[in-house]
Design a protein around this motif. Structure first.
Motif, mmCIF file in Angstrom:
data_model
loop_
_atom_site.group_PDB
_atom_site.id
_atom_site.type_symbol
_atom_site.label_atom_id
_atom_site.label_comp_id
_atom_site.label_asym_id
_atom_site.label_seq_id
_atom_site.Cartn_x
_atom_site.Cartn_y
_atom_site.Cartn_z
ATOM 1 N N TYR A 33 0.814 -1.225 0.000
ATOM 2 C CA TYR A 33 0.000 0.000 0.000
ATOM 3 C C TYR A 33 0.851 1.280 0.000
ATOM 4 O O TYR A 33 0.568 2.226 0.728
ATOM 5 C CB TYR A 33 -0.985 0.004 1.179
ATOM 6 N N LEU A 34 1.908 1.258 -0.811
ATOM 7 C CA LEU A 34 2.756 2.436 -0.993
ATOM 8 C C LEU A 34 2.874 2.738 -2.476
ATOM 9 O O LEU A 34 2.539 1.906 -3.320
ATOM 10 C CB LEU A 34 4.158 2.205 -0.417
ATOM 11 N N SER A 35 3.418 3.891 -2.789
ATOM 12 C CA SER A 35 3.663 4.247 -4.185
ATOM 13 C C SER A 35 4.905 3.517 -4.682
ATOM 14 O O SER A 35 5.751 3.082 -3.884
ATOM 15 C CB SER A 35 3.868 5.752 -4.319
ATOM 16 N N VAL A 36 5.031 3.413 -5.986
ATOM 17 C CA VAL A 36 6.206 2.773 -6.585
ATOM 18 C C VAL A 36 7.486 3.503 -6.172
ATOM 19 O O VAL A 36 8.464 2.861 -5.775
ATOM 20 C CB VAL A 36 6.061 2.672 -8.131
ATOM 21 N N PRO A 37 7.533 4.861 -6.234
ATOM 22 C CA PRO A 37 8.761 5.546 -5.806
ATOM 23 C C PRO A 37 9.110 5.281 -4.329
ATOM 24 O O PRO A 37 10.289 5.143 -3.987
ATOM 25 C CB PRO A 37 8.449 7.029 -6.032
ATOM 26 N N ALA A 38 8.100 5.172 -3.471
ATOM 27 C CA ALA A 38 8.364 4.900 -2.053
ATOM 28 C C ALA A 38 8.967 3.508 -1.859
ATOM 29 O O ALA A 38 9.912 3.321 -1.082
ATOM 30 C CB ALA A 38 7.087 5.045 -1.239
ATOM 31 N N VAL A 39 8.431 2.523 -2.577
ATOM 32 C CA VAL A 39 8.969 1.164 -2.496
ATOM 33 C C VAL A 39 10.385 1.127 -3.058
ATOM 34 O O VAL A 39 11.286 0.523 -2.472
ATOM 35 C CB VAL A 39 8.050 0.153 -3.229
ATOM 36 N N SER A 40 10.594 1.780 -4.169
ATOM 37 C CA SER A 40 11.919 1.839 -4.780
ATOM 38 C C SER A 40 12.937 2.449 -3.820
ATOM 39 O O SER A 40 14.054 1.943 -3.677
ATOM 40 C CB SER A 40 11.860 2.644 -6.080
ATOM 41 N N ALA A 41 12.547 3.515 -3.134
ATOM 42 C CA ALA A 41 13.442 4.174 -2.175
ATOM 43 C C ALA A 41 13.762 3.248 -1.002
ATOM 44 O O ALA A 41 14.911 3.187 -0.537
ATOM 45 C CB ALA A 41 12.809 5.471 -1.676
ATOM 46 N N ARG A 42 12.755 2.523 -0.530
ATOM 47 C CA ARG A 42 12.986 1.586 0.577
ATOM 48 C C ARG A 42 13.941 0.472 0.162
ATOM 49 O O ARG A 42 14.854 0.100 0.914
ATOM 50 C CB ARG A 42 11.668 0.992 1.066
ATOM 51 N N ILE A 43 13.736 -0.064 -1.037
ATOM 52 C CA ILE A 43 14.616 -1.141 -1.521
ATOM 53 C C ILE A 43 16.038 -0.615 -1.669
ATOM 54 O O ILE A 43 17.001 -1.263 -1.238
ATOM 55 C CB ILE A 43 14.086 -1.726 -2.852
ATOM 56 N N GLU A 44 16.182 0.549 -2.245
ATOM 57 C CA GLU A 44 17.512 1.145 -2.423
ATOM 58 C C GLU A 44 18.203 1.356 -1.071
ATOM 59 O O GLU A 44 19.391 1.072 -0.919
ATOM 60 C CB GLU A 44 17.386 2.479 -3.162
ATOM 61 N N LYS A 45 17.448 1.818 -0.082
ATOM 62 C CA LYS A 45 18.002 2.042 1.255
ATOM 63 C C LYS A 45 18.429 0.717 1.886
ATOM 64 O O LYS A 45 19.500 0.617 2.493
ATOM 65 C CB LYS A 45 16.982 2.753 2.137
ATOM 66 N N MET A 46 17.601 -0.335 1.726
ATOM 67 C CA MET A 46 17.961 -1.640 2.285
ATOM 68 C C MET A 46 19.179 -2.235 1.587
ATOM 69 O O MET A 46 19.989 -2.933 2.212
ATOM 70 C CB MET A 46 16.764 -2.592 2.239
ATOM 71 N N GLU A 47 19.345 -1.963 0.294
ATOM 72 C CA GLU A 47 20.544 -2.402 -0.420
ATOM 73 C C GLU A 47 21.769 -1.661 0.123
ATOM 74 O O GLU A 47 22.799 -2.275 0.412
ATOM 75 C CB GLU A 47 20.400 -2.135 -1.918
ATOM 76 N N LYS A 48 21.640 -0.354 0.257
ATOM 77 C CA LYS A 48 22.748 0.480 0.724
ATOM 78 C C LYS A 48 23.191 0.102 2.130
ATOM 79 O O LYS A 48 24.373 0.117 2.448
ATOM 80 C CB LYS A 48 22.340 1.953 0.679
ATOM 81 N N GLU A 49 22.223 -0.260 2.982
ATOM 82 C CA GLU A 49 22.534 -0.584 4.369
ATOM 83 C C GLU A 49 22.896 -2.049 4.589
ATOM 84 O O GLU A 49 23.171 -2.459 5.712
ATOM 85 C CB GLU A 49 21.364 -0.170 5.269
ATOM 86 N N GLY A 50 22.885 -2.852 3.522
ATOM 87 C CA GLY A 50 23.352 -4.228 3.625
ATOM 88 C C GLY A 50 22.304 -5.260 3.997
ATOM 89 O O GLY A 50 22.641 -6.420 4.223
#
Length: 156
Positions: A33-50
């Motif tokens: 229940y989020l926007s595509v950009p919000a999900v993309s940002a979360r995934i990118e952050k989880m990648e960056k943080e390992g």
């Protein structure tokens, strides 16, 4: 490694990605229940943080000609570990190598086309120490994802 605590939405995203990393962002977004950009940002952050360390295809070893799966216990003296690690990282038939406690110091999961190639590899390994090999007949649980939130483990 981690800079922030994951929330339930992050856990859901991780669980979805572990089941199907090719799922379009639009479908993931609909599930949380989020926007595509919000999900993309979360995934990118989880990648960056390992939290997410990579993406890969799961292939069928038998279809590719790897008919023998084995677990090899290997006793490596502590002073030989650095040499062993350098060697084992180059062995493409080794799909996993773990340093463990117990009688043996290493447990390797390997895939080979036949027992002939497995036998040759075991012979090479024995320069590092004693081995004990288990040939796998069947696998009831293949490599799979883990629950993103260990507190929410559900047994089916």
């Amino acid at each position: 490694m981690k800079n922030h605590e994951l929330d339930s939405v992050d856990h859901t995203i991780l669980n979805i990605l572990q089941q199907n990393a090719k799922l379009p962002l639009k479908e993931i977004a609909e599930n949380v229940y989020l926007s595509v950009p919000a999900v993309s940002a979360r995934i990118e952050k989880m990648e960056k943080e390992g939290y997410i360390t990579g993406y890969q295809a799961q292939v069928n070893p038998i279809a590719l000609g790897y008919h023998i799966k084995a677990l090899i216990n290997l006793e490596v003296p502590p002073e030989e570990k650095s040499v062993f690690y350098t060697y084992i990282k180059e062995c493409l038939n080794v799909v996993e190598c773990n340093c463990v406690t117990g009688e043996y110091s290493m447990v390797l999961e390997v895939l080979f086309p036949s027992t002939v190639e497995l036998d040759k590899f075991i012979g090479e390994l024995q320069r590092f120490g004693r081995t004990k090999t288990l040939i796998v007949f069947s696998t009831s649980v293949e490599h799979r994802g883990i629950p993103a939130n260990p507190n929410e483990i559900v047994r089916e």
